[in-house]
Design an enzyme around this catalytic site. Structure first.
Site, short mmCIF file in Angstrom:
data_model
loop_
_atom_site.label_atom_id
_atom_site.label_comp_id
_atom_site.label_asym_id
_atom_site.label_seq_id
_atom_site.Cartn_x
_atom_site.Cartn_y
_atom_site.Cartn_z
N ALA A 30 -8.97 61.16 5.69
CA ALA A 30 -9.66 59.88 5.71
C ALA A 30 -9.08 58.84 6.67
O ALA A 30 -9.82 57.99 7.16
CB ALA A 30 -9.66 59.28 4.30
N ALA A 31 -7.78 58.84 6.93
CA ALA A 31 -7.19 57.80 7.78
C ALA A 31 -7.76 57.87 9.19
O ALA A 31 -8.10 58.95 9.66
CB ALA A 31 -5.67 57.95 7.80
N ASP A 44 -14.66 64.92 8.17
CA ASP A 44 -14.42 64.59 9.58
C ASP A 44 -13.12 65.31 9.92
O ASP A 44 -12.03 64.76 9.80
CB ASP A 44 -14.31 63.08 9.77
CG ASP A 44 -14.18 62.69 11.23
OD1 ASP A 44 -14.32 63.56 12.10
OD2 ASP A 44 -13.91 61.51 11.50
N CYS A 82 -14.77 65.04 16.39
CA CYS A 82 -14.83 64.30 17.66
C CYS A 82 -14.40 65.23 18.78
O CYS A 82 -13.45 64.97 19.51
CB CYS A 82 -13.98 63.03 17.61
SG CYS A 82 -12.25 63.29 17.19
N GLY A 107 -9.51 55.20 8.15
CA GLY A 107 -10.30 54.61 7.08
C GLY A 107 -11.67 54.10 7.44
O GLY A 107 -12.37 53.58 6.57
N GLY A 108 -12.10 54.20 8.69
CA GLY A 108 -13.40 53.68 9.06
C GLY A 108 -14.53 54.25 8.23
O GLY A 108 -15.41 53.52 7.74
#
Length: 436
Positions: free
Chosen positions: A252-253, A314, A367, A255-256
């Site tokens: 998660a970091a 992600d 990404c 945190g967006g």
């Protein structure tokens, strides 16, 4: 009896000449050299190497200058080396200190607007005890010849060849153009009605700024009304829709995406392996007053106690899609790293697939601009997990100018929204688990 005095004493040894003080600004160039060594020789991320490389610099401006020089060298490296090689009888080794010093001097003069005398005087101390005359001579030859860098940088050959094979010449051309300029600053808004800077709104929850003031000085920062997040990076969480329900954000970091899910009404658990990165996640959640439970654990060992409604993966990846902001990935993300990250993504997907309740959604994103970390991963997952089907995004879920692939996934390549400032490279797939 005492020995008679020597009538011819030896003359005193001449004092060693003092080494002249380094010109002002040399320390920042020395830090830039350490940064380039960390990236190019050790394969470290530029941002991760920054604290150690700039440890001797007291001023934030000097640290910023060291970072700017190193990043611009990495953006222009093939073209800088091509210039250097025209002015030497034999090519300097890739890791030679003289080559690095010349890269630093040339990029300042040719791309950052530093006067030639200042550029060379602040790098010559970096090669003390080495080929100072060579560095000075090569730099002088090139500046007298009024050399220039191309407007569109040349990508590293290995990267260009790999991307050309995957996406074609048009993508490679667009990628080279994308790295030529600094990308804009994108903000994600927790509430479009809240205080935020003026800018272009490519979606209702988005602001795009060019030449913005420092982030902490922008309207709405102190109030926690928004956070920095590239437009492409904001899409995975948006494709999970709105709550209520339970949502899990893996890896998660900073945190967006966790903050997006909280703002959309989900009951969010944010999972993060690194305690250091989790601390940053806590800070961002506190500033934006985003309700979320943070768990520090390895997703390959941890599991939720109950099925979840929405899962966002992600995943860790080669990060080649963020090369505009982090040009070091062009030199760190080789075939071995890509294969390693793809294997980790497969393990995460397979482990987490059973956590989603029947009828729930899973969004997988990276990404990355590598098919192994996107299209190939999705094909494998669907073959191994027939209980999932791909759910394509619909038009009103995406910014104008971004369209899903005919197969139903979302692939964002360099050149996307180029006229509006571009986007990071991303792969996103939204999957729905069949109802029981």
């Amino acid at each position: 009896m005492p020995a008679p005095a020597n009538p011819h004493p030896a003359p005193p040894s001449p004092a060693k000449p003092r080494r002249p003080a380094d010109p002002p600004g040399t320390a920042a160039r020395r830090a830039a050299m350490r940064l380039l060594d960390a990236v190019l020789r050790r394969g470290d991320p530029l941002e991760a190497a920054l604290p150690a490389a700039t440890r001797d610099l007291r001023e934030a401006n000097d640290r910023g200058l060291a970072h700017a020089i190193a990043a611009e060298v990495l953006r222009r490296l093939p073209d800088l080396d091509a210039l250097i090689d025209t002015a030497t009888r034999q090519p300097l080794p890739e890791d030679a200190k003289a080559r690095t010093a010349l890269r630093i001097a040339l990029v300042q003069t040719l791309a950052l607007g530093t006067p030639p005398h200042a550029a060379i005087s602040t790098v010559l101390p970096l090669v003390d005890g080495g080929p100072r005359k060579l560095v000075h001579g090569v730099f002088g030859t090139l500046t007298r010849n009024a050399v220039t860098l191309p407007d569109v940088p040349t990508l590293p050959k290995s990267v260009a060849d790999r991307w050309r094979a995957a996406w074609g010449d048009e993508m490679v051309t667009a990628a080279a153009a994308a790295i030529a300029t600094q990308p804009p600053l994108d903000l994600t808004l927790a509430d479009p009605a809240g205080l935020a800077p003026e800018g272009v709104a490519l979606t209702p929850h988005h602001r795009r700024l060019v030449d913005a003031a420092p982030v902490t000085q922008l309207p709405g920062y102190a109030e926690g009304n928004w956070w920095v997040q590239d437009l492409a990076a904001s899409l995975p969480a948006r494709l999970l829709g709105r709550g209520p329900g339970t949502a899990l954000d893996l890896c998660a970091a900073p945190g967006g995406k966790t903050m997006q899910l909280a703002a959309a009404g989900w009951d969010v658990t944010a999972l993060e392996l690194s305690p250091t990165r989790a601390a940053r996640l806590h800070e961002n959640l506190a500033r934006t007053r985003s309700p979320a439970k943070v768990v520090i654990a390895d997703a390959l060992d941890w599991e939720p106690t109950d099925p979840i409604d929405a899962l966002l993966i992600d995943a860790p990846c080669s990060a080649t899609g963020i090369f505009r902001r982090h040009p070091d990935v062009l030199y760190r993300a080789h075939a071995g790293i890509i294969a390693e990250m793809a294997a980790l993504q497969a393990r995460l997907l397979d482990r987490a697939a059973g956590w989603v309740r029947p009828g729930g959604r899973l969004v997988y994103a990276t990404c990355s601009l590598e098919p192994a970390e996107g299209e190939e991963q999705l094909t494998r997952f669907l073959a191994d997990h027939p209980e999932y089907r791909l759910e394509p995004p619909i038009a009103d879920e995406l910014p104008a100018g971004i369209t899903p692939h005919p197969d139903g996934h979302l692939r964002i390549l360099p050149g996307t929204l180029a006229a509006q400032g571009g986007c990071d490279g991303f792969f996103i797939a939204r999957l729905v688990r069949a109802s029981a």
